[in-house]
Design an enzyme around this catalytic site. Sequence first.
Site, PDB file in Angstrom:
ATOM      1  N   ASP A 191       0.855  -1.184   0.000  1.00 40.32           N
ATOM      2  CA  ASP A 191       0.000   0.000   0.000  1.00 40.32           C
ATOM      3  C   ASP A 191       0.899   1.245   0.000  1.00 40.32           C
ATOM      4  O   ASP A 191       2.114   1.158   0.204  1.00 40.32           O
ATOM      5  CB  ASP A 191      -0.967  -0.017   1.195  1.00 40.32           C
ATOM      6  CG  ASP A 191      -2.207   0.836   0.919  1.00 40.32           C
ATOM      7  OD1 ASP A 191      -2.161   1.672  -0.009  1.00 40.32           O
ATOM      8  OD2 ASP A 191      -3.222   0.688   1.622  1.00 40.32           O
TER       9      ASP A 191
HETATM   10  C1  BGC Z   1      -5.155   3.090   0.146  1.00 40.38           C
HETATM   11  C2  BGC Z   1      -5.300   2.012  -0.898  1.00 40.38           C
HETATM   12  C3  BGC Z   1      -5.241   2.611  -2.268  1.00 40.38           C
HETATM   13  C4  BGC Z   1      -3.946   3.383  -2.417  1.00 40.38           C
HETATM   14  C5  BGC Z   1      -3.766   3.991  -3.780  1.00 40.38           C
HETATM   15  C6  BGC Z   1      -3.977   3.985  -0.126  1.00 40.38           C
HETATM   16  O1  BGC Z   1      -3.976   5.094   0.711  1.00 40.38           O
HETATM   17  O2  BGC Z   1      -5.040   2.497   1.405  1.00 40.38           O
HETATM   18  O3  BGC Z   1      -6.500   1.323  -0.706  1.00 40.38           O
HETATM   19  O4  BGC Z   1      -5.356   1.630  -3.235  1.00 40.38           O
HETATM   20  O5  BGC Z   1      -3.944   4.418  -1.451  1.00 40.38           O
HETATM   21  O6  BGC Z   1      -4.627   5.022  -4.012  1.00 40.38           O
END
Ligand code: BGC
Length: 739
Positions: A288
Amino acid sequence: MRHKKPLTLLLCLLFVLALFISTPPSSAQRNVDIEKRVSALLARMTLEEKLGQLQQLDGQGDGNFRPEHVDMVRKGLLGSTLGVRNGGRPNQLQRIAVEQSRLKIPLLFGFDTIHGYRTIFPIPLAEAATWDPALAERSSSIAAKEAYAAGLRWTFAPMVDIARDPRWGRITEGAGEDPFLGAAFARARVRGFQGEDYSQPGKLLACAKHWVAYGAAEGGRDYNTTEMSEQTLRSIYFPPFKAAVDAGVGTFMSAFNALNGIPTSAHQFTLTKVLRDEWKFDGFVVSDYTAVQEMIAHGYAADGKDAARLSLNAGVDMEMVSRLFNQHGAALLQERKLTQATIDEAVRRILRIKFRLGLFEKPYVDESLEKTAYLTPESRAIARDIAGRSMVLLKNERDTLPLSKSIGSIAVIGPLADDKRSPLGWWSGDGKDDDTVTPLAGIKSKVSAQTKVTYAKGCDVLADDTSGFAEATAAARNSDVAIVVVGEPKEFAGEAASRASLDLPGRQMDLVKEVARVGKPTIVVLVNGRPPAIGWIVDNVPAILEAWMGGTESGNAIADILFGDVNPGGKLPVTFPRLTGQVPIYYNHLNTGRPPTTERYNSKYIDAPWTPQFPFGFGLSYTQFRISNVALSATQIRGDGSVRVTAEVENIGKRAGDEVVQVYIRDVAASIARPVKELKGFQRVELKPGEKRRLEFVLGPEHLGFYNQQMKFVVEPGEFRVMVGSNSQDVTEKTFVVQ
Ligand code: BGC
C-alpha cells in the site's frame, strides 16, 4: 485398399494441422510460453532495470504523470504508475517505455476504480446489501470498461477486508462483517473486473486488498494495529482473499497495519507462507501507499534500507510510492541481505502479469474509446437498478411507504436532500458531482405535476447552526408528509475517516426531532457509508430507508422506492448497533459462559441493551413473506458427507417483491468454540403475490469444517444446528449430527 492408406494419413495430417491453427494455445501452454519469455527477458535485465520494475509512483492527481517519470521510464526505472489516466496520457508515457527504453517493457497503469469509474455505483457496502453478487459483477465490469477507456489496466479493487467495527471508515469499501458473504462478493468483483481473460479490451487486472486484517484495526482507528489469532485470521479474515485467489485475481495489496506486531507489508507468514506457498498465488503483491517506508514509524524497520530488506524478503514485489527497494536494493544485494533470487522472483511475478495482460503485444489503449464509454444511458440504468436493490427498508409502520405519486404536497428536508457530493461516496473514480441525481431531484421527477414539493435544507451536515430549523418545520407543517434526508458527508466514510461516534454528525438528529414533532408522517432517508446509531429515529419515526451512498443515480433509486416503483429487498450486510459503545457488535460472535439475560452476572452492559438495533441480514419489504417447511435431507451424515436444506418461501402480501432466504449453522460443541451462527447459504428470490418457491441449499464439508488448534481444516463429529430465515435472528431451526 492399398491406395487408401496414404489418403487417410494425409487427411489425418490436415485435420491435426487445422486443429493446430484454429485452437488458441491452452492456458497451460500460454503460461509455459509466458514463463519462457519472462526468463529470457530477466536474463537481459540489469539490476537497475530489475529494481525499476518493482517501482510504482503516483501521478499528479489530475491524471497527468510527473515530469520526472519521463526520464525514469526512458531508463527503465519505473514499472507502474498510480492515477495516470485520461486524455491519452497513459499512451504518451507508454510510448516512451515501448519505443525509447532499452528493453521496451511496458508500463502498468493502475488506479482505484472501486465502485465505478465515471458512472458511480453504490458503495461496496451497499452493493453487498443486495445479497446478489451478480450485480456487483455487473457494476465492476462496467467500471472496468470505463476505466479501460481512460487508459487504465489495473484497479486496486476489490477491497475484501472484513469489517466488524463501523467506527472504521473503510467499512464503506467492503462487503461488511461476514466472511461467507464477503467471499461471494470478492469472487464476483474479481470476475467483473477481470472477466474470463484480463488481456481483453475493457477488462482490468484486479487487486485483492488489504492483505490482511486491516479491517480489524484496534478501536476502529484507521491504520491502527491488529492483534488476532491465526484461527480468527483463517476463519474470518482470510476467506474473501482466498475466494479472490480462486477467482484468478492477478494481484494483492499488502496493508498498512501491523498484525501481531509485524507490519503486514513485511509479514512473512501471510505474504509467503499462506499466499505463495499454501494458496499457490503466482501474481504479484504491491505494497500500500508508502507502507514499506512506514515500517520505520511502526518500530519494525530501523531505517529505509532495513524496511526494503524486510519487505522484499517477506514477499512484497512492488513498492507503491516510497522508493526504498530502488534506493537500497543494490547495497542490500552486495551485503548479502537480499539474494538475487529474491529480486528475480519479484520481477518475474510482475513481468508474468504484464505478459498475461498482453501488454507486450498491445501496450496502448484505443484513445477514441473515451468519447463513447462514459456514463452511457445503459450504465446509468444499471446503476439505478443496483442502487434500488441495495437499499434497505428498516422500518415502515402503518404502511407509511410507499407514497402515492399524486400526493398533494411533500416537504423534502435535510442537508443531504439536495447534495450531489455525498451519494458518490469515497473512491468515486472520475465520477462528477454534477452527474448525481439528488433525492430532491429524484422525488421531483417522480411525483405528479400537481404535487407541491417544498425543499428546506434545515441545517448543514456538520455545522452547529440551527437557524434553518424554522423553515424546515414550516415546510413540514404545510405538507402532507415530510421526507428528511440525513446521514454522513462523503469525507466521513472511507480512508482516514474513522469516527469515535456513530451518531448523526452535526445537528441532524435535532433536525429530525423538530420535524417529527410537527406530527406529519415523517420518513427518514439515510445517506451514509457505515452503520449509524439512530435509536431515537427508530423509536419515533414511522418509516426509515437506508439508502447508503448510492452513486450517480441514487436520487432516482430513492424515489423509485419511496413511491413504490421498486419494492425494497436489500438486507443489512453488517449489524447496526443501537449506540457506539456496543461496537464491535457482530452476529457471528462466540458465546460466553454467561450469555446475556436480564440476570445481573451475565455478559452485557448495565447501561445499554445487548441486542443490536437491527441484526445482520435484516431488511423489510412492502410485501410479506413466509418461510416454511424447513427440512434437512438427513439427520445424520458422515464427516465427508453433506446435507441438503430445503425451505419454502412464499409471498403472502399484495405486491411483487424480493426476499433473501438465509441459511446459518452452528457447530454446537467443538475442539475450538464455534460462533453462535455462521452464514453458509443465501438466495435472493423475486416472487409475485401468492407465489411460492422451494429453495435448496447444500451444506458440505467446506461449510461445516473449521480450523482446529493445529490449523487443520476439519469437520468434527457432533450436533449441528441449521437455521433458515429472513435475517440472522428470525430463523427456524433444525438439527443434524455428524458421525
Ligand atoms: C489506500 C489504498 C489505495 C492506495 C492507492 C492507499 O492510501 O489504502 O487502498 O489503493 O492508497 O490510491
